[in-house]
Design a protein around this motif. Structure first.
Motif, PDB file in Angstrom:
ATOM      1  N   HIS A   1       0.994  -1.223  -0.004  1.00  0.00           N
ATOM      2  CA  HIS A   1       0.071  -0.083   0.008  1.00  0.00           C
ATOM      3  C   HIS A   1       0.859   1.046   0.061  1.00  0.00           C
ATOM      4  O   HIS A   1       1.921   1.019   0.045  1.00  0.00           O
ATOM      5  CB  HIS A   1      -0.761  -0.143   1.110  1.00  0.00           C
ATOM      6  CG  HIS A   1      -0.487  -0.010   2.479  1.00  0.00           C
ATOM      7  ND1 HIS A   1       0.407  -0.737   3.223  1.00  0.00           N
ATOM      8  CD2 HIS A   1      -0.765   1.286   3.554  1.00  0.00           C
ATOM      9  CE1 HIS A   1       0.983  -0.314   4.306  1.00  0.00           C
ATOM     10  NE2 HIS A   1      -0.033   0.664   4.713  1.00  0.00           N
TER      11      HIS A   1
ATOM     12  N   GLU B   1      -6.346  -2.416  -8.240  1.00  0.00           N
ATOM     13  CA  GLU B   1      -7.728  -1.866  -8.210  1.00  0.00           C
ATOM     14  C   GLU B   1      -7.689  -0.501  -7.900  1.00  0.00           C
ATOM     15  O   GLU B   1      -6.767   0.140  -7.194  1.00  0.00           O
ATOM     16  CB  GLU B   1      -8.331  -2.501  -6.865  1.00  0.00           C
ATOM     17  CG  GLU B   1      -8.650  -3.844  -6.920  1.00  0.00           C
ATOM     18  CD  GLU B   1      -9.144  -4.228  -5.550  1.00  0.00           C
ATOM     19  OE1 GLU B   1     -10.273  -4.867  -5.536  1.00  0.00           O
ATOM     20  OE2 GLU B   1      -8.419  -4.347  -4.424  1.00  0.00           O
TER      21      GLU B   1
ATOM     22  N   ASP C   1      -8.512   2.923  -5.920  1.00  0.00           N
ATOM     23  CA  ASP C   1      -8.728   3.149  -4.700  1.00  0.00           C
ATOM     24  C   ASP C   1      -9.549   4.551  -4.631  1.00  0.00           C
ATOM     25  O   ASP C   1      -9.124   5.613  -5.198  1.00  0.00           O
ATOM     26  CB  ASP C   1      -7.519   3.546  -3.801  1.00  0.00           C
ATOM     27  CG  ASP C   1      -7.748   3.570  -2.359  1.00  0.00           C
ATOM     28  OD1 ASP C   1      -8.793   3.855  -2.134  1.00  0.00           O
ATOM     29  OD2 ASP C   1      -6.617   3.376  -1.488  1.00  0.00           O
TER      30      ASP C   1
ATOM     31  N   SER D   1      -4.941   3.381  -8.570  1.00  0.00           N
ATOM     32  CA  SER D   1      -4.321   1.983  -8.041  1.00  0.00           C
ATOM     33  C   SER D   1      -3.066   2.157  -7.122  1.00  0.00           C
ATOM     34  O   SER D   1      -2.354   3.082  -7.361  1.00  0.00           O
ATOM     35  CB  SER D   1      -4.167   0.873  -9.127  1.00  0.00           C
ATOM     36  OG  SER D   1      -3.203   1.087  -9.818  1.00  0.00           O
TER      37      SER D   1
ATOM     38  N   PRO E   1      -7.217  -8.400  -0.316  1.00  0.00           N
ATOM     39  CA  PRO E   1      -7.511  -7.109   0.360  1.00  0.00           C
ATOM     40  C   PRO E   1      -7.645  -7.432   1.820  1.00  0.00           C
ATOM     41  O   PRO E   1      -8.217  -8.345   2.375  1.00  0.00           O
ATOM     42  CB  PRO E   1      -8.735  -6.740  -0.159  1.00  0.00           C
ATOM     43  CG  PRO E   1      -8.941  -7.819  -1.495  1.00  0.00           C
ATOM     44  CD  PRO E   1      -8.194  -8.820  -1.289  1.00  0.00           C
TER      45      PRO E   1
ATOM     46  N   PRO F   1      -8.493   1.430   6.573  1.00  0.00           N
ATOM     47  CA  PRO F   1      -8.954   2.585   5.955  1.00  0.00           C
ATOM     48  C   PRO F   1      -8.125   3.937   6.287  1.00  0.00           C
ATOM     49  O   PRO F   1      -7.438   3.626   7.256  1.00  0.00           O
ATOM     50  CB  PRO F   1     -10.295   2.794   6.721  1.00  0.00           C
ATOM     51  CG  PRO F   1     -10.102   1.924   8.020  1.00  0.00           C
ATOM     52  CD  PRO F   1      -9.268   0.804   7.556  1.00  0.00           C
TER      53      PRO F   1
ATOM     54  N   LEU G   1      -6.802   1.398   0.197  1.00  0.00           N
ATOM     55  CA  LEU G   1      -6.766   0.027  -0.118  1.00  0.00           C
ATOM     56  C   LEU G   1      -5.471  -0.543   0.339  1.00  0.00           C
ATOM     57  O   LEU G   1      -4.314   0.203   0.135  1.00  0.00           O
ATOM     58  CB  LEU G   1      -7.240  -0.095  -1.548  1.00  0.00           C
ATOM     59  CG  LEU G   1      -8.490   0.181  -1.958  1.00  0.00           C
ATOM     60  CD1 LEU G   1      -8.496  -0.246  -3.426  1.00  0.00           C
ATOM     61  CD2 LEU G   1      -9.546  -0.594  -1.250  1.00  0.00           C
ATOM     62  N   CYS G   2      -5.421  -1.674   1.003  1.00  0.00           N
ATOM     63  CA  CYS G   2      -4.187  -2.348   1.778  1.00  0.00           C
ATOM     64  C   CYS G   2      -4.504  -3.819   1.254  1.00  0.00           C
ATOM     65  O   CYS G   2      -5.487  -4.617   1.253  1.00  0.00           O
ATOM     66  CB  CYS G   2      -3.970  -1.924   2.823  1.00  0.00           C
ATOM     67  SG  CYS G   2      -2.414  -2.580   3.495  1.00  0.00           S
ATOM     68  N   TYR G   3      -3.237  -4.466   0.949  1.00  0.00           N
ATOM     69  CA  TYR G   3      -3.297  -5.954   0.754  1.00  0.00           C
ATOM     70  C   TYR G   3      -2.134  -6.683   1.530  1.00  0.00           C
ATOM     71  O   TYR G   3      -1.242  -6.130   1.784  1.00  0.00           O
ATOM     72  CB  TYR G   3      -2.853  -5.902  -0.692  1.00  0.00           C
ATOM     73  CG  TYR G   3      -3.610  -5.247  -1.810  1.00  0.00           C
ATOM     74  CD1 TYR G   3      -4.701  -5.602  -2.110  1.00  0.00           C
ATOM     75  CD2 TYR G   3      -3.264  -3.858  -1.870  1.00  0.00           C
ATOM     76  CE1 TYR G   3      -5.738  -5.011  -2.864  1.00  0.00           C
ATOM     77  CE2 TYR G   3      -4.392  -2.970  -2.676  1.00  0.00           C
ATOM     78  CZ  TYR G   3      -5.513  -3.595  -3.210  1.00  0.00           C
ATOM     79  OH  TYR G   3      -6.434  -3.070  -3.921  1.00  0.00           O
TER      80      TYR G   3
ATOM     81  N   SER H   1      -3.512  -4.107   8.872  1.00  0.00           N
ATOM     82  CA  SER H   1      -5.040  -4.438   8.845  1.00  0.00           C
ATOM     83  C   SER H   1      -5.288  -4.502  10.177  1.00  0.00           C
ATOM     84  O   SER H   1      -4.678  -4.543  11.330  1.00  0.00           O
ATOM     85  CB  SER H   1      -5.107  -5.723   8.153  1.00  0.00           C
ATOM     86  OG  SER H   1      -6.389  -6.263   8.134  1.00  0.00           O
TER      87      SER H   1
ATOM     88  N   SER I   1     -10.122 -13.462   1.833  1.00  0.00           N
ATOM     89  CA  SER I   1      -8.793 -13.223   1.939  1.00  0.00           C
ATOM     90  C   SER I   1      -8.004 -14.158   3.015  1.00  0.00           C
ATOM     91  O   SER I   1      -6.880 -14.681   2.721  1.00  0.00           O
ATOM     92  CB  SER I   1      -8.404 -11.973   2.540  1.00  0.00           C
ATOM     93  OG  SER I   1      -8.852 -10.873   1.575  1.00  0.00           O
TER      94      SER I   1
END
Length: 274
Positions: free
Chosen positions: A77, A103, A105, A111, A148, A152, A155-157, A176, A184
Motif C-alpha cells: 500500500h 484496483e 482506490d 491504484s 485485500p 482505511p 486500499l491495502c493488501y 490491517s 482473504s
C-alpha cells in the motif's frame, strides 16, 4: 525459501527518534532495532530474491543484513513507511520489477500500481506490473497472491508467497484490522510462517480516541482504532489461520518496556528457513 525480517517496526520505528520512553531506552540498551517494515524473501532454488515493501530504512537494512539486492518487489500500500524506500534503488539497480495491485482506490482515484508509477516516474529502471487481487502471479520462481485487508481509508493488501516446488508458504497480514474477510483468510491460511501486524497490546486501546474493536469472548479488543491489529488480535489471527509459526511485526514503541521484547514480537534481523 529464506525469509529475513528487515524491518519489524511501525511508522516511527523503535527506538523512535528523540524518544526517551522506557521501551526506546530498553531497545537502545539491548542494541535491538525495529526499523520500518520490510521483508526479504530469497528463493534459494533459483538464486533470486523478492522484497515486500520499500522501507524508508532501505539503505540501512541492506547494509546491516546479509541479504542480496532484490530482483523483484511488491508494494502492499502507499503509506510512506511501505513505499518511500523505493527511491533508494536510484543508481543502485539496472532493472527492477515492482508488482502492485490494480484496483482503483476511491480515496486516491488510482491504484497502488498507478501511484508507484506517478510517484517514482523518475526511476526509468523500474517496471511496474499491475496485479489483480486473488489472481496468483509468479515472480522470482515463487507464486504470489495479493488479498485485500482492512486499513482505511486506503486500499491495502496482505499476501501469500508460496514455493510451487517445495510447498513452503509465507503469509503476511499487511497493515490491517482483525476483520480480514473470509475470502482473504482462505488465501492466507495454513502458512509455515505468518507475519501479522500487531501495533500495540490491547491494553493501549483505552488511550485511542475511539478505543478498540473486534472484541473476543472475554471482551479483549483484537483491533486498535480503525486501522491496525492489537497483539491479541494478531495472535488470534495466527490461530485462525493455523500458522505453524506466527511472528508479530509493525510493532510500535507504545508497548510497555516489560512486554516490548517478549515472544512472539519480532525484531529486525530474524531469519526463517521454510
Amino acid at each position: 525459501m529464506r525469509v529475513t525480517l528487515l524491518g519489524t517496526g511501525d511508522t516511527t520505528g523503535t527506538p523512535t527518534v528523540g524518544c526517551d520512553c522506557d521501551t526506546c531506552l530498553e531497545a537502545r540498551e539491548r542494541g535491538i532495532e525495529r526499523s520500518r517494515f520490510s521483508v526479504h524473501v530469497e528463493n534459494e532454488r533459483t538464486g533470486e530474491s523478492l522484497l515486500v515493501d520499500f522501507s524508508p530504512d532501505f539503505r540501512h537494512q541492506f547494509l546491516t543484513q546479509d541479504v542480496p539486492i532484490p530482483d523483484a518487489a511488491i508494494v502492499s500500500h502507499i503509506h510512506f513507511d511501505h513505499i518511500d524506500g523505493l527511491g533508494n534503488v536510484y543508481r543502485l539497480l539496472d532493472h527492477l520489477d515492482v508488482h502492485a495491485a490494480d484496483e482503483t482506490d476511491p480515496a486516491t482515484g488510482e491504484s497502488v500500481a498507478d501511484t508507484v508509477r506517478s510517484k517514482f516516474d523518475y526511476l526509468d529502471r523500474i517496471d511496474v506490473h499491475d496485479q489483480t487481487p486473488f489472481e496468483t502471479f509468479r515472480t522470482c520462481g515463487l507464486d504470489v497472491t495479493l488479498v485485500p485487508v482492512v486499513h482505511p481509508p486506503l486500499l491495502c493488501y496482505g499476501l501469500a508467497i508460496e514455493d510451487p516446488e517445495t510447498g513452503a508458504k509465507l503469509s503476511i497480514s499487511g497493515d490491517s484490522t482483525y476483520a480480514i474477510s473470509e475470502e482473504s483468510r482462505a488465501v492466507l491460511a495454513d502458512p509455515d510462517l505468518l507475519l501479522a501486524e500487531a501495533i500495540v497490546p490491547a491494553s493501549v486501546c483505552e488511550y485511542h480516541p475511539i478505543g478498540g474493536d473486534d472484541y473476543d469472548e472475554d471482551g479483549v479488543p483484537r483491533t486498535f482504532g480503525t486501522k491496525h491489529m492489537t497483539r491479541e488480535g494478531a495472535i488470534a489471527l495466527g490461530e485462525d489461520l493455523a500458522a505453524d509459526i506466527t511472528r508479530l511485526v509493525h510493532v510500535a514503541h507504545y508497548y510497555p518496556a516489560e512486554e516490548a521484547f517478549e515472544e512472539p514480537l519480532a525484531v529486525d534481523g530474524e531469519v526463517y528457513e521454510l
